[in-house]
Design a protein around this motif. Structure first.
Motif, PDB file in Angstrom:
ATOM      1  N   ARG A 192       0.857  -1.190   0.000  1.00  0.00           N
ATOM      2  CA  ARG A 192       0.000   0.000   0.000  1.00  0.00           C
ATOM      3  C   ARG A 192       0.893   1.240   0.000  1.00  0.00           C
ATOM      4  N   ASP A 193       0.366   2.324  -0.504  1.00  0.00           N
ATOM      5  CA  ASP A 193       1.073   3.599  -0.462  1.00  0.00           C
ATOM      6  C   ASP A 193       1.352   3.944   1.000  1.00  0.00           C
ATOM      7  N   ALA A 194       2.640   4.121   1.333  1.00  0.00           N
ATOM      8  CA  ALA A 194       3.015   4.291   2.739  1.00  0.00           C
ATOM      9  C   ALA A 194       2.645   5.651   3.299  1.00  0.00           C
ATOM     10  N   ILE A 195       2.553   6.700   2.447  1.00  0.00           N
ATOM     11  CA  ILE A 195       2.329   8.055   2.969  1.00  0.00           C
ATOM     12  C   ILE A 195       1.208   8.813   2.262  1.00  0.00           C
ATOM     13  N   GLY A 196       0.620   8.228   1.221  1.00  0.00           N
ATOM     14  CA  GLY A 196      -0.505   8.873   0.545  1.00  0.00           C
ATOM     15  C   GLY A 196      -0.136  10.046  -0.330  1.00  0.00           C
ATOM     16  N   LYS A 197       1.153  10.224  -0.566  1.00  0.00           N
ATOM     17  CA  LYS A 197       1.635  11.310  -1.421  1.00  0.00           C
ATOM     18  C   LYS A 197       3.043  10.947  -1.871  1.00  0.00           C
ATOM     19  N   PRO A 198       3.601  11.653  -2.850  1.00  0.00           N
ATOM     20  CA  PRO A 198       4.975  11.352  -3.240  1.00  0.00           C
ATOM     21  C   PRO A 198       5.950  11.593  -2.085  1.00  0.00           C
ATOM     22  N   LEU A 199       6.976  10.768  -2.028  1.00  0.00           N
ATOM     23  CA  LEU A 199       8.054  10.995  -1.083  1.00  0.00           C
ATOM     24  C   LEU A 199       8.868  12.219  -1.491  1.00  0.00           C
ATOM     25  N   PHE A 200       9.075  12.369  -2.820  1.00  0.00           N
ATOM     26  CA  PHE A 200       9.751  13.560  -3.329  1.00  0.00           C
ATOM     27  C   PHE A 200       9.249  13.886  -4.729  1.00  0.00           C
ATOM     28  N   GLU A 201       8.984  15.147  -4.975  1.00  0.00           N
ATOM     29  CA  GLU A 201       8.666  15.654  -6.310  1.00  0.00           C
ATOM     30  C   GLU A 201       8.849  17.164  -6.327  1.00  0.00           C
ATOM     31  N   ASN A 202       9.190  17.682  -7.483  1.00  0.00           N
ATOM     32  CA  ASN A 202       9.276  19.140  -7.637  1.00  0.00           C
ATOM     33  C   ASN A 202       8.890  19.582  -9.047  1.00  0.00           C
ATOM     34  N   GLY A 203       8.188  18.691  -9.779  1.00  0.00           N
ATOM     35  CA  GLY A 203       7.730  19.029 -11.113  1.00  0.00           C
ATOM     36  C   GLY A 203       8.693  18.681 -12.221  1.00  0.00           C
ATOM     37  N   SER A 204       9.891  18.234 -11.863  1.00  0.00           N
ATOM     38  CA  SER A 204      10.887  17.877 -12.865  1.00  0.00           C
ATOM     39  C   SER A 204      10.599  16.493 -13.430  1.00  0.00           C
ATOM     40  N   TRP A 205      11.121  16.246 -14.634  1.00  0.00           N
ATOM     41  CA  TRP A 205      10.907  14.947 -15.282  1.00  0.00           C
ATOM     42  C   TRP A 205      12.064  13.976 -15.062  1.00  0.00           C
ATOM     43  N   ASP A 206      13.095  14.371 -14.322  1.00  0.00           N
ATOM     44  CA  ASP A 206      14.258  13.495 -14.204  1.00  0.00           C
ATOM     45  C   ASP A 206      14.264  12.672 -12.914  1.00  0.00           C
ATOM     46  N   HIS A 207      13.161  12.651 -12.182  1.00  0.00           N
ATOM     47  CA  HIS A 207      13.091  11.875 -10.944  1.00  0.00           C
ATOM     48  C   HIS A 207      12.602  10.455 -11.252  1.00  0.00           C
ATOM     49  N   ILE A 208      13.525   9.632 -11.763  1.00  0.00           N
ATOM     50  CA  ILE A 208      13.174   8.265 -12.154  1.00  0.00           C
ATOM     51  C   ILE A 208      14.204   7.291 -11.592  1.00  0.00           C
ATOM     52  N   ASP A 209      13.823   6.017 -11.552  1.00  0.00           N
ATOM     53  CA  ASP A 209      14.719   4.889 -11.274  1.00  0.00           C
ATOM     54  C   ASP A 209      15.350   4.945  -9.882  1.00  0.00           C
ATOM     55  N   PRO A 210      14.572   4.886  -8.809  1.00  0.00           N
ATOM     56  CA  PRO A 210      15.171   4.932  -7.476  1.00  0.00           C
ATOM     57  C   PRO A 210      15.922   3.649  -7.109  1.00  0.00           C
ATOM     58  N   THR A 211      17.007   3.803  -6.358  1.00  0.00           N
ATOM     59  CA  THR A 211      17.743   2.697  -5.753  1.00  0.00           C
ATOM     60  C   THR A 211      17.940   3.016  -4.283  1.00  0.00           C
ATOM     61  N   VAL A 212      18.020   1.992  -3.430  1.00  0.00           N
ATOM     62  CA  VAL A 212      18.077   2.211  -1.989  1.00  0.00           C
ATOM     63  C   VAL A 212      19.099   1.276  -1.361  1.00  0.00           C
ATOM     64  N   LEU A 213      19.805   1.766  -0.341  1.00  0.00           N
ATOM     65  CA  LEU A 213      20.798   0.986   0.392  1.00  0.00           C
ATOM     66  C   LEU A 213      20.725   1.363   1.863  1.00  0.00           C
ATOM     67  N   ILE A 214      20.700   0.354   2.751  1.00  0.00           N
ATOM     68  CA  ILE A 214      20.838   0.591   4.180  1.00  0.00           C
ATOM     69  C   ILE A 214      22.292   0.321   4.536  1.00  0.00           C
TER      70      ILE A 214
END
Length: 736
Positions: free
Chosen positions: A130-152
């Protein structure tokens, strides 16, 4: 699409050896591997059929335990899962933290009208998410916010990166659904990535490389590695290294050079699994595929001595199996190594199932192990709206030995399911590829296929999905050990003389000749790398056993059998059992049986659960048939011993605590959890009693120093665990 998939045999002439692409039922892209509890999961995108752009509406999940047979878990996350998203379910990655699974995605936002980073959460690696927060985690109208990767990171700090052509980063908070600090930007320099971003390039200058998109952040030997799609169109895979996630980054070279993948994009992920290293990527090699119809693939590789990447080239052969596949369990039909023609769908009733089955289609599984049991029946759950067909069960090839043929009738609807069976027509032993060849009238759809199982002369059952441990277990009979139930990891290939299975021998409460009350508890222990031998007949259903009582001799038979199997070159357990590390244990009457057998010199430790020898004052409370040694028997104990009791409400509390106070010659402790005589054995995975029992076994049979902390010291972990108490005798502190 049906015609396209039907031509797979032409596109893959060497289908018998092909493993790539490892999903054939759908176009899949942007693989993101994650290892959890002995299973490799791969999270993918889904390219729509006949697309002329990156038209993607959902994400999918696949899993394997042997790297060749993959189960399709369907689509537990889609654009519709996010109220703010309206298009472009592009590359994503999932990670686990504190028992929850966080799936970081990118999608077009109808809020900002740009691409945005979102996050979904689940209690399971396969959803529902399920959507964890009900909204984007990050956005600013740009088109280059793609392909997230994550590391702990090793210090617990989680990092999120993404972007094309600029690579961004955020420091995630411990909740994994919020961040601290400002949006960071990596320095996209020539030194860092082989060339700067396009807007900063010098005209006429030739650069070594360039970052494009699809970052994958990992760490090895203390050094951070950022893998990415590089070079423009078409893309290859390169990487850079750094001493810190924020840099400075240094270009390290290509990993997968340009080659004939039939896709102008590429996207990678890496993961270590059961001692092997794997590189995931995508191609356009399915018939009808290409740059907008991609398919995930995988290669095994070995890191260079300094932790750097070798050159990895794409192959059609893919990887080899790292374990055998057990057919004597309920198997979802959407589990396959290769297929032709079929697709998968899902619904709320049965989950994912195989559909679009036509004459000449097939499913193949690799490295299926038939040893240790004799097939008797093929059982399958199917549905057909009109005319049905047949499932031919064959080995080694589509025209190989016919084992069984199941006739599928019209069942009254495409989701009107019936469970049918067919007898095996011939014997099979050893390890083979297994084929389900579908036959019927040419042209129309024949039937749907939900699950299958091969029933052997020895019964078996996978309990609670094999347990929570690293080694998924199975409960089964063994022909050479009558009137006993065996719990053991399904994949024995990872065990050897250097890494053997310690043994737990178990006796049941009420001297019952079946572990029907304890099978969840025992199965969970087996899933952590133990051979568990329980007195009595296999409980295929959780219901009381009616029959003769068990005997003390059955525990001795278990020890004898384990030692004999370990020494027998013909046994699947040959040189895989740690016969020097045997615990004998039991609950209630089973505890009395254990104490009766305590003098056996082969025993390394004892575990007495909800039990203790009767005192002279209450011997009349015993049930007929119970072993009834007097308290002098305690002097025969030569090993460490733990009592796990149910508190003062446990009818065995007085007897067990009296035993504890009498035992002074060997290390002994008494633990109590206030649940009464029944313990927690029937709770999921055995409940709290499993926690204590498993730590005791890990300490006493495996020498696990971390597990020792549960019991050792004045402030041991068990003394701090809610509702538990522990008492120890003077000898206990001598245990190492």
């Amino acid at each position: 699409m049906k015609q396209i998939l039907a031509s797979i045999a032409l596109g893959f002439a060497a289908v018998a050896s092909a493993q790539n692409p490892f999903v054939q039922t759908w176009f899949t892209s942007d693989p993101a591997p994650m290892v959890h509890n002995g299973t490799m999961y791969v999270y993918t995108g889904h390219d729509e059929d006949n697309a002329d752009f990156f038209w993607m509406q959902e994400w999918r999940v696949y899993s394997t335990k042997d790297m060749v047979n993959w189960q399709d878990h369907g689509s537990p996350l889609a654009l519709e899962s996010f109220s703010w998203a309206d298009d472009r379910a592009w590359a994503a990655q999932t990670i686990e933290r504190n028992g929850k699974f966080y799936w970081y995605i990118c999608a077009h936002s109808k809020i900002s009208n740009g691409m945005a980073i979102g996050v979904a959460v689940s209690d399971s690696p396969t959803g529902p998410f399920r959507d964890a927060i009900g909204k984007p985690l990050f956005e600013n109208g740009s088109w280059d916010h793609i392909d997230p990767t994550v590391l702990i990171d090793d210090d617990g700090q989680a990092w999120l990166m993404w972007g094309n052509p600029q690579c961004y980063y955020l420091k995630l908070n411990n909740d994994m659904i919020s961040y601290s600090g400002e949006l960071g930007r990596l320095d996209m320099t020539e030194e860092a990535f082989g060339g700067p971003i396009m807007s900063k390039r010098e005209k006429g200058k030739k650069y070594k490389d360039s970052y494009v998109e699809g970052p994958w952040l990992s760490k090895r030997n203390g050094k951070y590695q950022l893998l990415y799609a590089a070079g423009g169109v078409p893309e290859h895979i390169s990487y850079s290294t750094a001493p810190h996630p924020t840099g400075p980054w240094t270009y390290a070279g290509e990993i997968m050079p340009l080659s004939d993948t039939k896709s102008f994009t590429n996207h990678c992920g890496v993961a270590d699994f059961k001692g092997h290293s794997y590189f995931f990527y995508h191609t356009g090699k399915l018939p009808g595929g290409g740059g907008f119809g991609r398919s995930v693939a995988v290669e095994e590789f070995k890191y260079n001595a300094d932790g750097s990447f070798p050159t990895i080239m794409p192959t059609d052969e893919g990887v080899k199996p790292i374990a055998t596949f057990n057919p004597y369990q309920k198997v979802q039909a959407e589990t396959m190594a290769f297929s032709r023609g079929v697709k998968t769908e899902q619904n709320d009733e049965v989950g994912v199932y195989v559909t679009d089955i036509h004459n000449g289609d097939y499913i193949k599984l690799q490295n299926v192990m038939f040893d240790g049991n004799t097939p008797k029946q093929f059982v399958a759950r199917v549905a057909s709206g009109l005319r049905g067909g047949q499932i031919e069960v064959r080995i080694d090839s589509l025209k190989g030995q016919l084992l069984a043929r199941l006739e599928v009738p019209a069942t009254g609807g495409w989701e009107k399911w019936q469970t049918l069976s067919a007898n095996f027509a011939s014997k099979v032993e050893g390890t083979h590829d297994l084929y389900f060849a579908f036959t019927g009238r040419k042209g129309p759809k024949l039937f749907n296929f939900d699950w299958w199982q091969i029933e052997g002369t020895q019964k078996s059952l996978v309990v609670e999905e094999g347990g929570l441990g690293e080694f998924k277990a199975i409960m089964k009979e063994e022909a050479s050990l009558k009137a006993h139930t065996v719990f053991v990891p399904q994949d024995l290939s990872v065990f050897s003389a250097k890494n053997p299975l310690p043994v737990l021998v178990w006796g049941n409460g009420a001297c019952t000749n079946s572990p029907w009350e304890h099978f969840k508890f025992l199965n969970e222990i087996a899933s952590h790398g133990y051979l568990v031998l329980a007195t009595g007949y296999i409980p295929m259903e959780e219901k009381p056993y009616n029959g003769p009582m068990s005997t003390t001799e059955q525990q001795i038979q278990s020890i004898d059998w384990a030692i004999a199997q370990n020494a027998d070159p013909k046994s699947p357990y040959y040189n895989k059992i740690d016969v020097k590390n045997i615990c004998v244990a039991g609950m209630s009457c089973g505890g009395l049986q254990t104490l009766y057998n305590c003098a056996d010199p082969r025993i390394k430790t004892l575990m007495i659960c909800n039990s203790g020898l009767f005192k002279d004052s209450n011997r009349g409370q015993a049930v007929g048939g119970m072993p009834m040694p007097d308290k002098s028997k305690l002097k025969d104990i030569h090993s460490s011993i733990i009592y796990i009791l149910g508190g003062k409400e446990d009818i065995a509390y007085e007897n067990g605590m009296d035993d504890f106070h009498r035992i002074k010659h060997v290390p002994c402790c008494a633990t109590n959890f206030p649940v009464g005589h029944g313990g927690t054995y029937r709770q999921p995975h055995g409940g709290e009693f499993t926690v204590v029992a498993l730590n005791w076994l890990n300490w006493q049979l495996k020498g696990d120093k971390h597990a020792a902390k549960m019991f050792k010291g004045k402030d041991c972990e068990l003394s701090k665990r809610k509702d538990w108490t522990i008492e120890k005798n003077a000898k206990f502190s001598k245990l190492k």
